[in-house]
Enzyme design. Structure first.
Site, PDB file in Angstrom:
ATOM      1  N   LYS A 151      44.511 111.781  -6.600  1.00  0.00           N
ATOM      2  CA  LYS A 151      43.320 111.589  -7.446  1.00  0.00           C
ATOM      3  C   LYS A 151      43.669 110.863  -8.746  1.00  0.00           C
ATOM      4  CE  LYS A 151      42.548 116.032  -7.722  1.00  0.00           C
ATOM      5  NZ  LYS A 151      43.716 116.486  -6.915  1.00  0.00           N
ATOM      6  N   ARG A 204      36.216 122.263 -10.580  1.00  0.00           N
ATOM      7  CA  ARG A 204      37.172 122.790  -9.614  1.00  0.00           C
ATOM      8  C   ARG A 204      36.705 124.095  -8.987  1.00  0.00           C
ATOM      9  NH1 ARG A 204      41.954 120.453 -11.171  1.00  0.00           N
ATOM     10  NH2 ARG A 204      43.840 120.909 -10.057  1.00  0.00           N
ATOM     11  N   ARG A 262      56.804 113.663  -7.167  1.00  0.00           N
ATOM     12  CA  ARG A 262      56.077 113.043  -8.279  1.00  0.00           C
ATOM     13  C   ARG A 262      56.886 113.096  -9.578  1.00  0.00           C
ATOM     14  NH1 ARG A 262      50.208 114.897  -9.502  1.00  0.00           N
ATOM     15  NH2 ARG A 262      51.140 116.951  -9.265  1.00  0.00           N
ATOM     16  N   ARG A 264      56.677 117.783 -13.312  1.00  0.00           N
ATOM     17  CA  ARG A 264      55.785 118.824 -13.811  1.00  0.00           C
ATOM     18  C   ARG A 264      56.257 120.205 -13.356  1.00  0.00           C
ATOM     19  NH1 ARG A 264      49.815 116.587 -12.344  1.00  0.00           N
ATOM     20  NH2 ARG A 264      49.574 118.780 -11.789  1.00  0.00           N
ATOM     21  N   ARG A 290      49.020 126.573  -5.730  1.00  0.00           N
ATOM     22  CA  ARG A 290      47.973 125.576  -6.010  1.00  0.00           C
ATOM     23  C   ARG A 290      47.179 125.241  -4.760  1.00  0.00           C
ATOM     24  NH1 ARG A 290      51.315 120.901  -8.374  1.00  0.00           N
ATOM     25  NH2 ARG A 290      49.350 119.820  -8.666  1.00  0.00           N
TER      26      ARG A 290
HETATM   27  P1  AP5 Z   1      48.680 112.056  -7.991  1.00  0.00           P
HETATM   28  O1  AP5 Z   1      47.833 110.839  -8.162  1.00  0.00           O
HETATM   29  O2  AP5 Z   1      49.409 112.566  -9.189  1.00  0.00           O
HETATM   30  O3  AP5 Z   1      47.853 113.235  -7.267  1.00  0.00           O
HETATM   31  P2  AP5 Z   1      46.700 114.171  -7.813  1.00  0.00           P
HETATM   32  O4  AP5 Z   1      45.708 114.362  -6.705  1.00  0.00           O
HETATM   33  O5  AP5 Z   1      46.174 113.655  -9.120  1.00  0.00           O
HETATM   34  O6  AP5 Z   1      47.516 115.492  -7.979  1.00  0.00           O
HETATM   35  P3  AP5 Z   1      47.533 116.569  -9.129  1.00  0.00           P
HETATM   36  O7  AP5 Z   1      48.660 117.474  -8.800  1.00  0.00           O
HETATM   37  O8  AP5 Z   1      47.546 115.935 -10.491  1.00  0.00           O
HETATM   38  O9  AP5 Z   1      46.212 117.266  -8.886  1.00  0.00           O
HETATM   39  P4  AP5 Z   1      45.926 118.637  -9.357  1.00  0.00           P
HETATM   40  O10 AP5 Z   1      44.462 118.587  -9.080  1.00  0.00           O
HETATM   41  O11 AP5 Z   1      46.666 119.762  -8.782  1.00  0.00           O
HETATM   42  O12 AP5 Z   1      46.442 118.646 -10.880  1.00  0.00           O
HETATM   43  P5  AP5 Z   1      45.662 118.654 -12.256  1.00  0.00           P
HETATM   44  O13 AP5 Z   1      46.482 117.903 -13.211  1.00  0.00           O
HETATM   45  O14 AP5 Z   1      44.240 118.308 -12.090  1.00  0.00           O
HETATM   46  O15 AP5 Z   1      49.726 111.737  -6.808  1.00  0.00           O
HETATM   47  C1  AP5 Z   1      50.696 112.672  -6.412  1.00  0.00           C
HETATM   48  C2  AP5 Z   1      52.015 111.934  -6.053  1.00  0.00           C
HETATM   49  O16 AP5 Z   1      51.786 111.126  -4.892  1.00  0.00           O
HETATM   50  C3  AP5 Z   1      52.516 110.975  -7.146  1.00  0.00           C
HETATM   51  O17 AP5 Z   1      53.895 111.025  -7.215  1.00  0.00           O
HETATM   52  C4  AP5 Z   1      52.034 109.579  -6.670  1.00  0.00           C
HETATM   53  O18 AP5 Z   1      52.920 108.574  -7.122  1.00  0.00           O
HETATM   54  C5  AP5 Z   1      52.073 109.747  -5.164  1.00  0.00           C
HETATM   55  N1  AP5 Z   1      51.021 108.965  -4.507  1.00  0.00           N
HETATM   56  C6  AP5 Z   1      49.727 108.826  -4.936  1.00  0.00           C
HETATM   57  N2  AP5 Z   1      49.036 108.044  -4.084  1.00  0.00           N
HETATM   58  C7  AP5 Z   1      49.910 107.689  -3.085  1.00  0.00           C
HETATM   59  C8  AP5 Z   1      49.780 106.900  -1.909  1.00  0.00           C
HETATM   60  N3  AP5 Z   1      48.627 106.310  -1.577  1.00  0.00           N
HETATM   61  N4  AP5 Z   1      50.865 106.767  -1.106  1.00  0.00           N
HETATM   62  C9  AP5 Z   1      52.043 107.372  -1.419  1.00  0.00           C
HETATM   63  N5  AP5 Z   1      52.235 108.121  -2.533  1.00  0.00           N
HETATM   64  C10 AP5 Z   1      51.170 108.290  -3.362  1.00  0.00           C
HETATM   65  O19 AP5 Z   1      45.698 120.221 -12.591  1.00  0.00           O
HETATM   66  C11 AP5 Z   1      46.902 120.903 -12.884  1.00  0.00           C
HETATM   67  C12 AP5 Z   1      46.598 122.354 -13.207  1.00  0.00           C
HETATM   68  O20 AP5 Z   1      45.755 122.427 -14.380  1.00  0.00           O
HETATM   69  C13 AP5 Z   1      45.829 123.145 -12.150  1.00  0.00           C
HETATM   70  O21 AP5 Z   1      46.698 123.673 -11.161  1.00  0.00           O
HETATM   71  C14 AP5 Z   1      45.193 124.242 -13.010  1.00  0.00           C
HETATM   72  O22 AP5 Z   1      46.133 125.227 -13.369  1.00  0.00           O
HETATM   73  C15 AP5 Z   1      44.835 123.495 -14.258  1.00  0.00           C
HETATM   74  N6  AP5 Z   1      43.480 122.925 -14.200  1.00  0.00           N
HETATM   75  C16 AP5 Z   1      43.160 121.618 -14.340  1.00  0.00           C
HETATM   76  N7  AP5 Z   1      41.846 121.442 -14.226  1.00  0.00           N
HETATM   77  C17 AP5 Z   1      41.313 122.667 -14.012  1.00  0.00           C
HETATM   78  C18 AP5 Z   1      39.993 123.124 -13.791  1.00  0.00           C
HETATM   79  N8  AP5 Z   1      38.958 122.272 -13.797  1.00  0.00           N
HETATM   80  N9  AP5 Z   1      39.816 124.453 -13.565  1.00  0.00           N
HETATM   81  C19 AP5 Z   1      40.832 125.319 -13.566  1.00  0.00           C
HETATM   82  N10 AP5 Z   1      42.107 124.941 -13.768  1.00  0.00           N
HETATM   83  C20 AP5 Z   1      42.347 123.620 -13.985  1.00  0.00           C
END
Ligand code: AP5
Length: 257
Positions: free
Chosen positions: A43, A122, A161, A194, A205
């Site tokens: 994402k 979420r 990542r 991270r 997660r």
């Molecule tokens: P990446 O683009 O980083 O993936 P992502 O879907 O953004 O993954 P996240 O882990 O950031 O999502 P998340 O929803 O768990 O984390 P968030 O920060 O929102 O890609 C992943 C890897 O794959 C990278 O290395 C990239 O290079 C590679 N890649 C990407 N595309 C590719 C492709 N096409 N081919 C090959 N490789 C590829 O949340 C973190 C934490 O914050 C949560 O766990 C929670 O504790 C908290 N939090 C955040 N928002 C909320 C909320 N709204 N409510 C409650 N808790 C929340």
């Protein structure tokens, strides 16, 4: 949006008193899009690409929590300290804390340049809160993109990542390696792993996603807003598929205002 300068998203990352370095250009029909999908599906990677192509700003709730937790940031409030503990363990932050944080940044939701929300909403409670808030502002979502990917690929993406501590750009040790190991291609910042990308947090997660976030797919489907896009293949290809799907789904006149 100014294509030459990357917006530092200061108003989103630091709160409404901060000013963005290159705010998106206001348009008559801005894109207001939510990205859904399991952790690691890509994402954030897509939001960065879509930001350049659609001109709307990438707003990630995870980035805000990480910015609060990073060195040099101001002293976090007790609610934020608790939020960081949840995050490091891989659990979801409580809805009240998340909504408080988003509400403080409602200028970014109102912004005439539009937004690409990544990681929010979420839970159903968050989705209801966003819907109510946008309705009260006379705004509506253009679409909700749901990225789909097999579990084995998701785990591989999370484990490899690496993120830039300065500009938050995302790399992968094998899929998208930086030119120089450990150094960001965009700004020269240090790349780090991270806390929640360690195996024990990844499991928590993915369980939290199944329990709390997957029901949002039904919620947005029932509202007629859901667009599903496969998340395998190179990032540029997925981005092109997303834009095609969005344009086919949302005629310009119906994008909200
Ligand atoms: P990446 O683009 O980083 O993936 P992502 O879907 O953004 O993954 P996240 O882990 O950031 O999502 P998340 O929803 O768990 O984390 P968030 O920060 O929102 O890609 C992943 C890897 O794959 C990278 O290395 C990239 O290079 C590679 N890649 C990407 N595309 C590719 C492709 N096409 N081919 C090959 N490789 C590829 O949340 C973190 C934490 O914050 C949560 O766990 C929670 O504790 C908290 N939090 C955040 N928002 C909320 C909320 N709204 N409510 C409650 N808790 C929340």
């Amino acid at each position: 949006m100014n294509q030459q300068t990357k917006n530092d998203r200061a108003a989103w990352l630091q709160g409404s008193l901060a000013k963005c370095s290159a705010p998106p250009v206001e348009t008559q029909s801005p894109w207001r899009v939510v990205l859904l999908g399991a952790p690691g599906v890509g994402k954030g990677t897509q939001a960065d690409l879509l930001q350049e192509r659609l001109g709307a700003c990438h707003l990630s709730t995870g980035d805000v929590f990480r910015a609060v937790g990073s060195k040099g940031a101001c002293e976090p409030t007790p609610a934020m300290k608790t939020a960081l503990e949840y995050m490091r363990a891989g659990a979801l932050v409580p809805d009240t804390t998340v909504w408080e944080m988003v509400r403080e940044r409602s200028g970014c939701i109102r912004c005439g340049g539009g937004f690409i929300l990544d990681g929010f909403p979420r839970t159903l409670a968050q989705a209801e809160a966003l819907k109510k808030h946008m309705e009260s502002e006379g705004l509506s979502l253009s679409a909700v993109v749901n990225y789909e990917l097999p579990l084995t690929e998701i785990v591989a993406r999370l484990s490899g990542r690496r993120t830039c501590e300065k500009c938050k750009s995302v790399f992968h040790v094998t899929n998208q390696p930086p030119k120089q190991e450990g150094v960001c291609d965009r700004c020269g910042g240090r790349l780090f792993q991270r806390d929640d990308d360690r195996p024990e947090s990844i499991t928590v997660r993915l369980e939290a996603y199944e329990r709390s976030t997957a029901p949002l797919i039904r919620f947005y489907k029932d509202l007629g807003l859901l667009v599903s896009v496969p998340a395998d293949g190179p990032p540029d290809e997925i981005c092109a598929n997303t834009i095609n799907a969005l344009e086919a789904f949302t005629p310009q006149d119906d994008r909200g205002h």
